[in-house]
Design a protein around this motif. Sequence first.
Motif, PDB file in Angstrom:
ATOM      1  N   GLU A 122       0.825  -1.214   0.000  1.00  0.00           N
ATOM      2  CA  GLU A 122       0.000   0.000   0.000  1.00  0.00           C
ATOM      3  C   GLU A 122       0.858   1.262   0.000  1.00  0.00           C
ATOM      4  N   ASP A 123       1.893   1.286   0.848  1.00  0.00           N
ATOM      5  CA  ASP A 123       2.699   2.495   1.000  1.00  0.00           C
ATOM      6  C   ASP A 123       3.704   2.701  -0.119  1.00  0.00           C
ATOM      7  N   LEU A 124       4.272   1.624  -0.630  1.00  0.00           N
ATOM      8  CA  LEU A 124       5.321   1.741  -1.632  1.00  0.00           C
ATOM      9  C   LEU A 124       4.868   1.377  -3.039  1.00  0.00           C
ATOM     10  N   GLY A 125       3.706   0.742  -3.160  1.00  0.00           N
ATOM     11  CA  GLY A 125       3.312   0.255  -4.474  1.00  0.00           C
ATOM     12  C   GLY A 125       1.957   0.708  -4.959  1.00  0.00           C
ATOM     13  N   ASP A 126       1.257   1.487  -4.177  1.00  0.00           N
ATOM     14  CA  ASP A 126      -0.048   1.988  -4.581  1.00  0.00           C
ATOM     15  C   ASP A 126      -1.044   0.867  -4.889  1.00  0.00           C
ATOM     16  N   TRP A 127      -0.948  -0.233  -4.136  1.00  0.00           N
ATOM     17  CA  TRP A 127      -1.908  -1.327  -4.240  1.00  0.00           C
ATOM     18  C   TRP A 127      -3.024  -1.118  -3.238  1.00  0.00           C
ATOM     19  N   THR A 128      -4.197  -1.626  -3.544  1.00  0.00           N
ATOM     20  CA  THR A 128      -5.260  -1.777  -2.559  1.00  0.00           C
ATOM     21  C   THR A 128      -5.177  -3.227  -2.108  1.00  0.00           C
ATOM     22  N   VAL A 129      -4.937  -3.430  -0.816  1.00  0.00           N
ATOM     23  CA  VAL A 129      -4.651  -4.767  -0.299  1.00  0.00           C
ATOM     24  C   VAL A 129      -5.782  -5.264   0.587  1.00  0.00           C
TER      25      VAL A 129
END
Length: 125
Positions: A23-30
């Motif tokens: 989430e913080d480094l990859g802009d994923w929704t986890v």
Amino acid sequence: MAQRILVVDDEDRIREIVRACLEDLGDWTVDTAASGSEGILKAISEPFDAILLDVSMPDMDGVTFFERLQTNPKTQAIPVILLTAKVLPADKAQFAELGVAGVISKPFDPIALSDEVGQILHRVA
């Protein structure tokens, strides 16, 4: 728009580290699941762009989880990346035969995790 990834691992600490990294480094929704059974239910009921899957879990191992995904038309196209401490050549060969998108070894580098996931998924896209 952020892509959605499901992290399936029975260890709370691992799930939270992976969530924070992606989430913080990859802009994923986890989203996370603490067991294979919970992960299967989530994968069937919600759309995910990828699944990051622990191989060694008590209720359902990662290989069984992956095989179950492959039998369901709703989930068979979701790329799966295995997260495992098993990195023997025979294990890697078995994982490659299954058709998983890739394998990330434990322990992993938290800072590099998001990039590693991205590189694996771009190879299969």
